[in-house]
Scaffold this motif. Structure first.
Motif, short mmCIF file in Angstrom:
data_model
loop_
_atom_site.label_atom_id
_atom_site.label_comp_id
_atom_site.label_asym_id
_atom_site.label_seq_id
_atom_site.Cartn_x
_atom_site.Cartn_y
_atom_site.Cartn_z
N ALA A 188 0.83 -1.20 0.00
CA ALA A 188 0.00 0.00 0.00
C ALA A 188 0.87 1.26 0.00
O ALA A 188 0.57 2.23 -0.71
N CYS A 189 1.92 1.24 0.78
CA CYS A 189 2.82 2.40 0.82
C CYS A 189 3.51 2.61 -0.53
O CYS A 189 3.66 3.76 -0.99
N ALA A 190 3.92 1.52 -1.17
CA ALA A 190 4.51 1.64 -2.50
C ALA A 190 3.51 2.21 -3.50
O ALA A 190 3.85 3.07 -4.33
N GLY A 191 2.26 1.74 -3.41
CA GLY A 191 1.23 2.27 -4.29
C GLY A 191 0.99 3.75 -4.05
O GLY A 191 0.83 4.53 -5.01
N LEU A 192 0.98 4.17 -2.79
CA LEU A 192 0.80 5.59 -2.48
C LEU A 192 1.98 6.41 -2.99
O LEU A 192 1.80 7.55 -3.45
N ALA A 193 3.19 5.85 -2.93
CA ALA A 193 4.36 6.57 -3.43
C ALA A 193 4.24 6.80 -4.93
O ALA A 193 4.49 7.91 -5.44
N VAL A 194 3.86 5.75 -5.67
CA VAL A 194 3.69 5.90 -7.11
C VAL A 194 2.58 6.89 -7.41
O VAL A 194 2.71 7.77 -8.28
N LEU A 195 1.46 6.79 -6.69
CA LEU A 195 0.34 7.69 -6.90
C LEU A 195 0.74 9.14 -6.64
O LEU A 195 0.40 10.05 -7.41
N THR A 196 1.48 9.37 -5.56
CA THR A 196 1.85 10.73 -5.18
C THR A 196 2.80 11.36 -6.19
O THR A 196 2.65 12.54 -6.54
N LEU A 197 3.76 10.60 -6.65
CA LEU A 197 4.80 11.17 -7.51
C LEU A 197 4.42 11.21 -8.98
O LEU A 197 5.10 11.87 -9.78
N THR A 198 3.34 10.52 -9.36
CA THR A 198 2.94 10.50 -10.77
C THR A 198 1.58 11.14 -11.02
O THR A 198 1.19 11.27 -12.19
N ALA A 199 0.85 11.51 -9.97
CA ALA A 199 -0.47 12.12 -10.15
C ALA A 199 -0.34 13.42 -10.94
O ALA A 199 0.66 14.14 -10.82
N PRO A 200 -1.34 13.74 -11.79
CA PRO A 200 -1.24 14.96 -12.61
C PRO A 200 -1.12 16.23 -11.79
O PRO A 200 -0.52 17.21 -12.23
N ARG A 201 -1.71 16.25 -10.61
CA ARG A 201 -1.49 17.33 -9.65
C ARG A 201 -1.14 16.68 -8.32
O ARG A 201 -1.56 15.57 -8.03
N ARG A 202 -0.38 17.39 -7.54
CA ARG A 202 0.04 16.83 -6.26
C ARG A 202 -1.20 16.54 -5.40
O ARG A 202 -2.04 17.42 -5.22
N PRO A 203 -1.34 15.33 -4.87
CA PRO A 203 -2.51 15.01 -4.04
C PRO A 203 -2.56 15.92 -2.82
O PRO A 203 -1.54 16.42 -2.33
N ARG A 204 -3.75 16.09 -2.32
CA ARG A 204 -3.91 16.84 -1.08
C ARG A 204 -3.48 15.98 0.10
O ARG A 204 -3.64 14.76 0.09
N PHE A 205 -2.95 16.63 1.13
CA PHE A 205 -2.45 15.92 2.29
C PHE A 205 -3.55 15.08 2.93
O PHE A 205 -3.33 13.91 3.30
N ALA A 206 -4.76 15.63 3.07
CA ALA A 206 -5.84 14.88 3.72
C ALA A 206 -6.20 13.63 2.93
O ALA A 206 -6.58 12.61 3.52
N GLN A 207 -6.10 13.69 1.61
CA GLN A 207 -6.41 12.51 0.80
C GLN A 207 -5.46 11.37 1.11
O GLN A 207 -5.88 10.22 1.33
N LEU A 208 -4.16 11.66 1.12
CA LEU A 208 -3.18 10.61 1.39
C LEU A 208 -3.24 10.16 2.84
O LEU A 208 -3.01 8.98 3.14
N ALA A 209 -3.54 11.07 3.75
CA ALA A 209 -3.65 10.70 5.16
C ALA A 209 -4.78 9.69 5.35
O ALA A 209 -4.63 8.69 6.07
N PHE A 210 -5.92 9.93 4.71
CA PHE A 210 -7.01 8.97 4.82
C PHE A 210 -6.60 7.63 4.23
O PHE A 210 -6.87 6.57 4.82
N LEU A 211 -5.97 7.64 3.07
CA LEU A 211 -5.64 6.38 2.40
C LEU A 211 -4.66 5.54 3.21
O LEU A 211 -4.81 4.31 3.29
N ILE A 212 -3.68 6.16 3.85
CA ILE A 212 -2.69 5.37 4.59
C ILE A 212 -3.32 4.79 5.86
O ILE A 212 -3.07 3.64 6.23
N VAL A 213 -4.16 5.56 6.54
CA VAL A 213 -4.82 5.04 7.75
C VAL A 213 -5.84 3.97 7.36
O VAL A 213 -5.98 2.95 8.06
N ALA A 214 -6.55 4.17 6.26
CA ALA A 214 -7.49 3.15 5.80
C ALA A 214 -6.77 1.86 5.45
O ALA A 214 -7.28 0.75 5.75
N ALA A 215 -5.60 1.95 4.83
CA ALA A 215 -4.83 0.74 4.51
C ALA A 215 -4.45 -0.01 5.79
O ALA A 215 -4.52 -1.24 5.85
#
Length: 497
Positions: free
Chosen positions: A328-355
Motif C-alpha cells: 500500500a505504501c509503495a502504491g501511495l508513493a507511485v500515486l503521489t509522484l505520478t499524479a497529474p497534480r500533487r494530491p492533497r495531504f488529507a487525501q493521502l492521510a485517509f488512504l494510509i490510515v485506511a490501509a
C-alpha cells in the motif's frame, strides 16, 4: 441633501474568498437542509452573530456525543453489571467500566509500574492513554459500591472524551478555511456518536485533528509535536508522516518535514522515555500485546480463518499485514509522484490510515473514529460519506449481535454467516471511499475541494507550492486543472527547470 439609501465604504484591499456553502454544491446537503428551512439564501449573512459555523459545529458535536451517551443508558443502569449478553443485545458495550476493575484502577494501581493479576501483566495501552485513564481514576471517588464507582468512572471519562470530541470537530471545521461546514460531516457522523465512549480513541483522534490543523496553518513543528503526542496515545497517527514525506519530497519541502519529524520524535520521547527507563516491562506491554495477539474481530484475517476453518497464527498474520502495508505504501508513493497534480495531504492521510485499518489483525468498532475526520477533509461529499457511514453502522450493530450469539446459551443474535456479511460490508464501504479518493487524485477536476480553484487547503507550505520531483504523467504540463467556479484558477504541477 443626503441620500436615504445606506452606502458601504469602498473596499480597496483584497477581499477574503466567500465561504463554500454545502447546500449550494451538494445535492444531499441541499435535500437534508429542508429540515432546517432549506438551502442558505444568497443574501444570508454567513458567520454573523454568535452562531458562527465553528461554534455551531462544536455544539452539534457535543449534542451527538450526548446522544451517544443516552444510547448507553441500558448498560449504564444494569447491563454492564448483570450479565454478559445483555450489553451486546443492547449494543451499548464499553471497555471503560470493565477496565476500571480489570486493570487495577479501582485499587489505585499505577499503570506500567504495578503488575496485574490475570493474563495481562501490565496495562496494554500506550503511555498517554494510560495517563488519561489514570487521571479519570484519580477523579473517581474511592470507597462505596464498586458498581457506582464504575458508573462514575465511565461518566468522568465521557466528560473528558466529550472535550476531545469538541476539539476534533472544531479542528476539522477550521482546517479548510473556506469550507468550515465540512465539519458537520464529523459532528453528525452516526458512527461517531455510537462509538465515542467505547474506548479512549478520541484522545488520539483529537490530537491528530489538531496536528492536521497546525500543518494547514504552516506550523510544521507544532504539527510534529501533536503527532508525537497522538502517537503516544495510539499508534496510528505516526502513519501520517509517511504520505507527508512523499508530498514534501515532490515539493522539495525538506526543512518543514524535518521540523515535523523532530517535533514528533521529541514529543513522543518526552512522554515515553520516563516510563521506558523506570518501568521497561510495563512500557513494552502495549507493543508485545499488539504483536502477540491473535487475529480478532472485524479483520479480514478472522474472516479468512473462519471461512476456511484454518487458524492463522499471530506471526503469520503479522507478516502478511506488514507485506500488504508495504504494498500500500509503495502504491501511495507511485500515486503521489505520478499524479497529474500533487494530491492533497488529507487525501493521502485517509488512504494510509485506511490501509492500516483494512490490513490490521483486529478492527474494533471504535476504530472508525480514526477515519472520520480524515474522511471529512479528504472527500467532503455527503453521499459518499453517508454510504460509508451506513456500512460502519451495520458493522457496529453486527459485531454486538454476533457476540450476543456466541455468548448466549439460546443463541440469540447474529450467526456467523451474518457476521461475515457485515465484516465484508465494512471492508467494502472503506474500499469504496478509498476508490473515490484515488479517483479524485487521478482526475482532480472531480475533487470537490478543488472545484473552486483551491489547491490544498490542508497542505500548509504545500498549498500552491511548485513541484520539483515528479515522475510519469506529472513530469508533463498538467492537463487536469480544476474548473474554477469561484476564485482564481490554480496552475501548477510542472517541475522546475
Amino acid at each position: 441633501m443626503p441620500s436615504l439609501h445606506k452606502t458601504s465604504p469602498p473596499q480597496d484591499g483584497p477581499q477574503d474568498p466567500p465561504v463554500v456553502c454545502p447546500t449550494h454544491r451538494d445535492e444531499v446537503a441541499a435535500a437534508g437542509s429542508a429540515l432546517i428551512g432549506g438551502p442558505v439564501g444568497r443574501r444570508a449573512l454567513l458567520g454573523a452573530g454568535p452562531l458562527t459555523p465553528v461554534r455551531v459545529i462544536a455544539l452539534v458535536a457535543i449534542g451527538m456525543f450526548a446522544l451517544g451517551m443516552v444510547q448507553k443508558i441500558p448498560c449504564y443502569d444494569w447491563a454492564w453489571f448483570r450479565g454478559t449478553t445483555s450489553q451486546y443485545t443492547h449494543a451499548c458495550y464499553s471497555d471503560i467500566p470493565h477496565l476500571f476493575v480489570g486493570r487495577g484502577f479501582s485499587e489505585g494501581l499505577v499503570p506500567y509500574f504495578d503488575r496485574l493479576s490475570g493474563d495481562i501483566e501490565f496495562l496494554e495501552y500506550p503511555v498517554l492513554t494510560g495517563l488519561f485513564m489514570k487521571v479519570a481514576a484519580w477523579l473517581t471517588p474511592g470507597g462505596g459500591d464498586i458498581m457506582h464507582r464504575e458508573q462514575t468512572y465511565w461518566m468522568i471519562n465521557a466528560a473528558m472524551l466529550m472535550v476531545c470530541a469538541a476539539v476534533m470537530a472544531v479542528c476539522v471545521a477550521r482546517t479548510h478555511r473556506r469550507r468550515p461546514w465540512d465539519g458537520l460531516l464529523v459532528a453528525l457522523a452516526p458512527a461517531f456518536a455510537l462509538t465515542a465512549t467505547i474506548n479512549w480513541d478520541l484522545l488520539a483522534v483529537a490530537l491528530t485533528a489538531a496536528a492536521v490543523l497546525m500543518w494547514s496553518r504552516g506550523r510544521p513543528l507544532a504539527f510534529g509535536i501533536l503527532i508525537g503526542l497522538a502517537t503516544a496515545a495510539k499508534f496510528y497517527p505516526i502513519l501520517l508522516l509517511g504520505p507527508l514525506l512523499l508530498l514534501c519530497w515532490r515539493a522539495w519541502k525538506w526543512r518543514e518535514y524535518g521540523a515535523a519529524l523532530l517535533g514528533a520524535a521529541g514529543a513522543w520521547l518526552v512522554v515515553n522515555l520516563p516510563v521506558m527507563i523506570l518501568a521497561p516491562e510495563g512500557w513494552k506491554q502495549f507493543y508485545a500485546f499488539s504483536t502477540e495477539r491473535n487475529v480478532d474481530f472485524g479483520s479480514v484475517w478472522l474472516l479468512i480463518s473462519q471461512r476456511t476453518g484454518e487458524a492463522i497464527a499471530p506471526g503469520t498474520a503479522n507478516t502478511y499485514a506488514i507485506l500488504l502495508m508495504l504494498l500500500a505504501c509503495a502504491g501511495l508513493a507511485v500515486l503521489t509522484l505520478t499524479a497529474p497534480r500533487r494530491p492533497r495531504f488529507a487525501q493521502l492521510a485517509f488512504l494510509i490510515v485506511a490501509a492500516f485499518v483494512l490490513t490490521n489483525k483486529v478492527y474494533s468498532p471504535q476504530y472508525v473514529l480514526w477515519l472520520i475526520p480524515l474522511a471529512a477533509l479528504a472527500r467532503p461529499r455527503w453521499r459518499d460519506f453517508l454510504v460509508w457511514q451506513a456500512c460502519e453502522v451495520m458493522y457496529f450493530l453486527g459485531i454486538w449481535m454476533y457476540l450476543a450469539f456466541t455468548t448466549s446459551g439460546n443463541k440469540q443474535g447474529l450467526p456467523t454467516d451474518g457476521y461475515h456479511f457485515v465484516v465484508v460490508l465494512h471492508l467494502l464501504g472503506t474500499l469504496y471511499l478509498c476508490a473515490v479518493i484515488v479517483r479524485d487524485i487521478l482526475a482532480p477536476e472531480r475533487d470537490v475541494v478543488r472545484q473552486d480553484g483551491s489547491d490544498d487547503p490542508s497542505g500548509g507550505v504545500l498549498d500552491g507550492a511548485e513541484d520539483v520531483f515528479v515522475r510519469g504523467r506529472a513530469a508533463h504540463p498538467a492537463r487536469h486543472a480544476a474548473t474554477a467556479v469561484e476564485g482564481p484558477q490554480v496552475e501548477w504541477g510542472v517541475p522546475r527547470e
